[in-house]
Design a protein around this motif. Structure first.
Motif, PDB file in Angstrom:
ATOM      1  N   ASN B  57       2.513   4.413  -1.805  1.00  0.00           N
ATOM      2  CA  ASN B  57       3.381   3.348  -2.304  1.00  0.00           C
ATOM      3  C   ASN B  57       2.730   1.977  -2.198  1.00  0.00           C
ATOM      4  OD1 ASN B  57       5.589   4.789  -3.223  1.00  0.00           O
ATOM      5  ND2 ASN B  57       6.453   4.988  -1.174  1.00  0.00           N
ATOM      6  N   ASN B  60       0.230   1.748  -5.001  1.00  0.00           N
ATOM      7  CA  ASN B  60       1.020   1.681  -6.211  1.00  0.00           C
ATOM      8  C   ASN B  60       1.756   0.343  -6.375  1.00  0.00           C
ATOM      9  OD1 ASN B  60       3.978   3.301  -7.237  1.00  0.00           O
ATOM     10  ND2 ASN B  60       2.197   2.855  -8.466  1.00  0.00           N
ATOM     11  N   PHE B  62       4.495  -0.512  -4.786  1.00  0.00           N
ATOM     12  CA  PHE B  62       5.939  -0.455  -4.556  1.00  0.00           C
ATOM     13  C   PHE B  62       6.289  -1.106  -3.221  1.00  0.00           C
ATOM     14  CE2 PHE B  62      10.034   1.642  -3.720  1.00  0.00           C
ATOM     15  CZ  PHE B  62      10.669   1.278  -4.889  1.00  0.00           C
ATOM     16  N   TYR B  63       5.408  -0.942  -2.240  1.00  0.00           N
ATOM     17  CA  TYR B  63       5.539  -1.675  -0.987  1.00  0.00           C
ATOM     18  C   TYR B  63       4.416  -2.690  -0.905  1.00  0.00           C
ATOM     19  CZ  TYR B  63       8.490   2.214   0.637  1.00  0.00           C
ATOM     20  OH  TYR B  63       9.458   3.148   0.769  1.00  0.00           O
ATOM     21  N   PRO B  82       5.755  -3.989  -9.169  1.00  0.00           N
ATOM     22  CA  PRO B  82       5.327  -2.643  -9.576  1.00  0.00           C
ATOM     23  C   PRO B  82       5.022  -2.517 -11.064  1.00  0.00           C
ATOM     24  CG  PRO B  82       7.171  -2.488  -8.087  1.00  0.00           C
ATOM     25  CD  PRO B  82       6.953  -3.945  -8.336  1.00  0.00           C
TER      26      PRO B  82
END
Lengths: 358, 264, 327
Positions: B57, B60, B62-63, B82
């Motif tokens: 994540n 990616n 996302f975090y 994101p």
């Protein structure tokens, strides 16, 4: 046996992504267009125009709009009535402030103004979902109706608080006002409905439509794939409100001629449109039309039978209408959440394989 | 010779430097560093709750990690949303399938090409000019992937009705549709039977070899990982405990301890 | 000074209205916690309960208009008045029956559906109940009187007149309503904290699957919460009906419980109460201070707009649980 795709070869991708995959569908579609554009205008009378056909077309446009937002993008809105009011009052202000402006442009501009208001009330959708959003959209419903009631500027300080449409014509044919011909009323609504349905079809089969549906089905995955949720949701709010605004403008200027905000655009109208898309089919253009037809025809039918033939009180007919609509909504949600359009699709699927279903 | 090539800075697609991620007081990752080279299959493994998914994540976007840097394609990556990261051509699949259930296989994969679709509203509204052109162009790419994954027959089926194994394949297809520079796979084999696993392994290898896509994957099945991966990084309790060729890692004492549950 | 006292009086009246909002909101929260259903029909249930009570009490023949139209008769009431207590009891029974039917005919078939679908189903239920109530008891505005004292309380007025030199106008009905609402809240809290069913209720609210696995019957729990919600609706219906007559607008006032919920958080009982009071006082004060400048009747939308703005900054409400998104 005749309804099948055998013998139809798609040789290019544009052809394959066309709207009608089976030839018979296309002919059926042309047939309906022929009826709608040629036969009905020749036969229409005042009763059919004002009781059935014109309201049907206006509500169909509103359903298309709500279906973009709810059916495709997955955002519930209970503010449809309020947005229709924005369309109606913008149209009124435009028509009275610029008497020389063609009424068609007035209606389109009203749609654009409503789109702007829609974006404003759509902003909360970025933070909240589901029924939280539904309740937030109630704010637009109550606030907008109050606004149009309380500020006399919106209704040009008329003593009754009503707005009534001035007479306007397109190409020398009167389309608004009390002396309008039924076929002209019908025709202008039909042109808008057809154009908007066509636009809706194009939007929902292209990349914007996929963006909306991705947001509806799984917003986090959509975001990671590259969908800007802000853009997806606000564009859905804007375009949906554009449609609803146009419906509101037609509702006022062509259909009723004179309206008062609380009565014409109350919360019940919001529910009416929501019911149309539930019964017709969420996320389906055909469904928007079927749903609108159903919700317009059903009360007329009920009233004709109960009040017209059996001479019951009109109040009882209304109560029975509420009861039946409530039951229908629940039944559809339980048994066929995709509405009448899905039943139609299943029927076609059966027909395609008939008479050899295996 | 090979060593020299790999040492070239250009061949590192992603460099993760000293990344720390916290949720409130809980540290999900602490000071993790490793890199991903162009054209390799990089596996991230570790026991349950080790922080593998958090790592994915982070890659990616996302975090956002509290500390550390992420270098992608030779540039330090600023803090991005994101959907902006998707535009850098990092695509992924999910542990629990995250397909768009109401859409057909084709539409799902076309959505994967979102980042290449730029036509304006009016063009789309009229289905004319750029909108129609770009729809056809992108459809061509997607059809190639459909052929590659052998899912021609289910093109127009809504994904909701497909069996699990096929859904996983469609999800891989959707990620591939983005023509990613870096493909992230989150447990691509989870919940599959042996046959489906073999199919999936073959697709992953094919993607890597034929399309030359760089892949980073998380997987539980050690056997699969050892066969597939070029290099493996092992994470436990949010820390990197080993990094190297599958054979080295397999025999690393720390790794054996982590998997057998010996306390440190 | 006079204005300040007047504002205070307005606030107190708003506080009383807020208690009624809170009461309806409580019905929502109970159902939402136990079944994940956002029951839009709660407002109409208030109307329905009040209608049934009035109808029974005044001896209206159910469906008399329909029967008259069907058979050509001209029935108009039984000609007697039912004792209030009996009417109350029968109304309560019909609310329980309603709860049972809702579970049987709707919820059972929609288990595990998307919450939005369930929400829309309750909108259908609201429509049904509205039509059904009107068909059964007639749509005319009815006066509800079950012996609760109404009118301005002289005691309060005199007392405040002595203390402040300004008599507060406070309705005795509002005072009774606040006391009853407070008792109800205490009662429900005790019920949910200390009884076995209450514990099961909280378990279900926490995790449906887990609750099922330890042998709690979900369907029984649903009937129970809908029954409690029916009871709450009845009580709210009594006070509101007495205050402003039993008519359709009752369900719209009850709809204001929705923004109350947004403010308080969907899952929190204290949230419903605090939210109700805040909205009640807020809308009255807002209308008093700013409303006159912008045309009045701001009560129609104030609650919704506050909820909307509030949600922008704190989507989970005042007391709601924070929503964490995962991949």
């Amino acid at each position: 046996m005749f309804y099948r795709e055998v013998g139809e070869f798609k040789t290019s991708y544009p052809h394959d992504s066309g709207s009608f995959s089976i030839r018979l569908d296309k002919y059926g579609y042309y047939f309906i267009l022929f009826i709608a554009f040629v036969v009905i205008p020749l036969m229409i009378n005042d009763y059919w125009a004002s009781a059935v056909l014109v309201p049907f077309l206006v509500w169909a446009i509103a359903s298309l709009g709500l279906n973009i937002l709810t059916g495709h993008c997955g955002q519930i809105s209970l503010g449809t009535g309020g947005f229709m009011a924005v369309g109606a009052y913008s149209c009124y202000k435009l028509m009275t402030s610029f008497p020389d402006l063609n009424v068609i442009f007035c209606i389109i501009l009203s749609g654009l103004i409503t789109a702007g208001v829609g974006i404003l009330f759509g902003i909360p959708s970025l933070r909240i979902k589901g029924f939280y959003l539904a309740v937030a959209t109630l704010a637009s419903q109550f606030f907008l109706v109050w606004l149009f009631n309380r500020f006399p500027w919106f209704y040009n300080y008329s003593a009754s608080g009503q707005i009534s449409t001035p007479e306007r014509s397109v190409f020398g044919i009167l389309v608004t006002g009390p002396n309008v011909d039924p076929w002209a009323q019908y025709m202008i609504c039909l042109l808008f409905a057809f154009g908007l349905a066509w636009g809706c079809r194009n939007l929902t089969r292209g990349s914007l439509g996929r963006k909306w549906m991705a947001t509806r089905d799984m917003d986090i995955a959509a975001e990671i794939i590259g969908v800007n949720l802000l853009h997806a949701k606000l564009s859905a709010f804007a375009i949906s409100s554009f449609y609803i605004g146009i419906a509101g403008a037609l509702f006022f200027s062509v259909y009723l001629g004179a309206v008062e905000a609380t009565e014409a655009f109350g919360i019940n109208q919001s529910f009416l449109v929501l019911f149309m898309i539930i019964i017709g089919g969420l996320g389906s253009i055909l469904g928007s039309f079927i749903g609108a037809a159903f919700m317009v025809l059903f009360p007329v039918l009920l009233k004709n039978i109960l009040v017209g033939w059996w001479e019951w009180d009109a109040a009882i007919a209304t109560h029975l209408e509420f009861i039946s609509v409530g039951i229908l909504i629940i039944v559809f949600l339980i048994f066929e959440p995709h509405g009448l359009a899905q039943l139609w699709r299943l029927l076609k699927q059966k027909l395609r394989l008939w008479p050899y279903p295996h | 010779m090979e060593q020299v090539e790999l040492a070239n800075k250009n061949d590192i697609v992603m460099d993760i430097v000293n990344v720390t991620l916290r949720f409130g007081g809980v540290k999900a990752l602490s000071h993790v560093s490793f890199n991903i080279k162009r054209g390799e299959i990089r596996a991230i493994i570790g026991p349950n709750g080790a922080g593998k998914s958090s790592m994915l994540n982070v890659i990616n976007g996302f975090y956002t990690p509290q500390e550390g840097e992420i270098w992608f394609e030779g540039k330090r990556r600023p803090r991005l949303k994101p959907h902006q990261i998707a535009y850098q051509r990092i695509a992924r699949t999910f542990q629990n399938i995250a397909l768009f259930e109401g859409m057909t296989v084709l539409d799902n994969m076309m959505t994967g090409r979102m980042i290449y679709m730029k036509s304006g509203l009016l063009s789309q509204l009229a289905w004319w000019g750029k909108a129609e052109r770009e729809e056809t162009e992108n459809r061509l790419v997607v059809e190639k992937i459909i052929d590659f994954l052998e899912i021609q027959a289910i093109r127009k089926t809504p994904v909701g009705v497909l069996p699990y194994g096929l859904q996983k394949r469609v999800e891989l297809g959707r990620a591939l549709a983005a023509e990613p520079l870096l493909l992230l796979l989150d447990e691509p084999m989870a919940g599959m039977n042996n046959e489906e696993k073999e199919d999936m392994c073959r697709f992953i290898l094919d993607v890597n070899e034929e399309l030359g896509t760089t892949i980073a994957l998380i997987e539980h099945d050690m056997g699969v990982v050892m066969d597939l991966a070029d290099r493996v990084v092992v994470i436990d309790h949010g820390e990197k405990i080993a990094d190297g060729q599958p054979d080295e890692v397999r025999n690393d004492q720390n790794v054996i301890d982590a998997y057998l549950g010996v306390s440190h | 000074m006079q204005t300040l006292l007047f504002a205070l009086e307005v606030s107190i009246n708003g506080f009383m209205t807020g208690i009624l909002y809170a009461l309806v909101a409580l019905g929502f929260v109970l159902i939402f916690k136990a079944s994940g259903v956002f029951n839009y029909a709660q407002g109409v249930m208030v109307l329905f309960a009040a209608l049934t009570l009035v109808g029974l009490q005044q001896g209206i023949v159910p469906f008399e208009h329909l029967i008259n139209n069907l058979l050509g008769t001209s029935i108009h009431g039984f000609g007697w008045n039912m004792p209030t207590l009996l009417a109350l009891l029968l109304t309560l029974l019909s609310m329980l029956l309603l709860a049972w039917l809702v579970e049987r005919l709707i919820l059972k078939h929609l288990v595990n559906q998307n919450p939005v679908i369930l929400f829309m189903a309750t909108i259908g239920l609201a429509y049904f109940l509205e039509g059904f109530g009107d068909l059964m008891w007639g749509a005319d505005v009815k006066k509800l009187d079950i012996g609760i004292p109404v009118g301005i309380s002289d005691t309060v007025e005199q007392a405040t007149h002595e203390w402040f030199g300004y008599g507060f106008f406070i309705d005795r009905l509002d005072i009774t309503a606040s006391i009853v609402a407070a008792l109800l809240v205490i009662g429900l809290t005790i019920f949910s904290q200390f009884s076995k069913t209450g514990r099961a209720l909280r378990a279900v609210a926490d995790d449906h699957q887990a609750a099922l696995s330890v042998g709690i019957s979900l369907r029984r729990i649903w009937v129970i919460v809908w029954s409690i919600a029916g009871l709450v609706a009845l009580i709210a219906g009594i006070f509101w009906g007495t205050k402003s007559g039993v008519q359709f607008s009752l369900s719209l006032v009850a709809l204001k419980a929705l923004p109350v919920l947004m403010l308080g958080g969907l899952t929190s009982i204290p949230g419903a109460i605090v939210g109700g009071l805040l909205i009640g006082v807020g809308e009255k004060l807002f209308d008093f201070m700013i409303g006159s400048m912008i045309g009045g009747a701001t009560e129609n939308w104030f609650a919704y707009v506050v909820a909307l703005v509030f949600l922008l900054f704190r989507p989970q409400g005042l007391f709601g649980e924070k929503i964490i998104e995962r991949v």
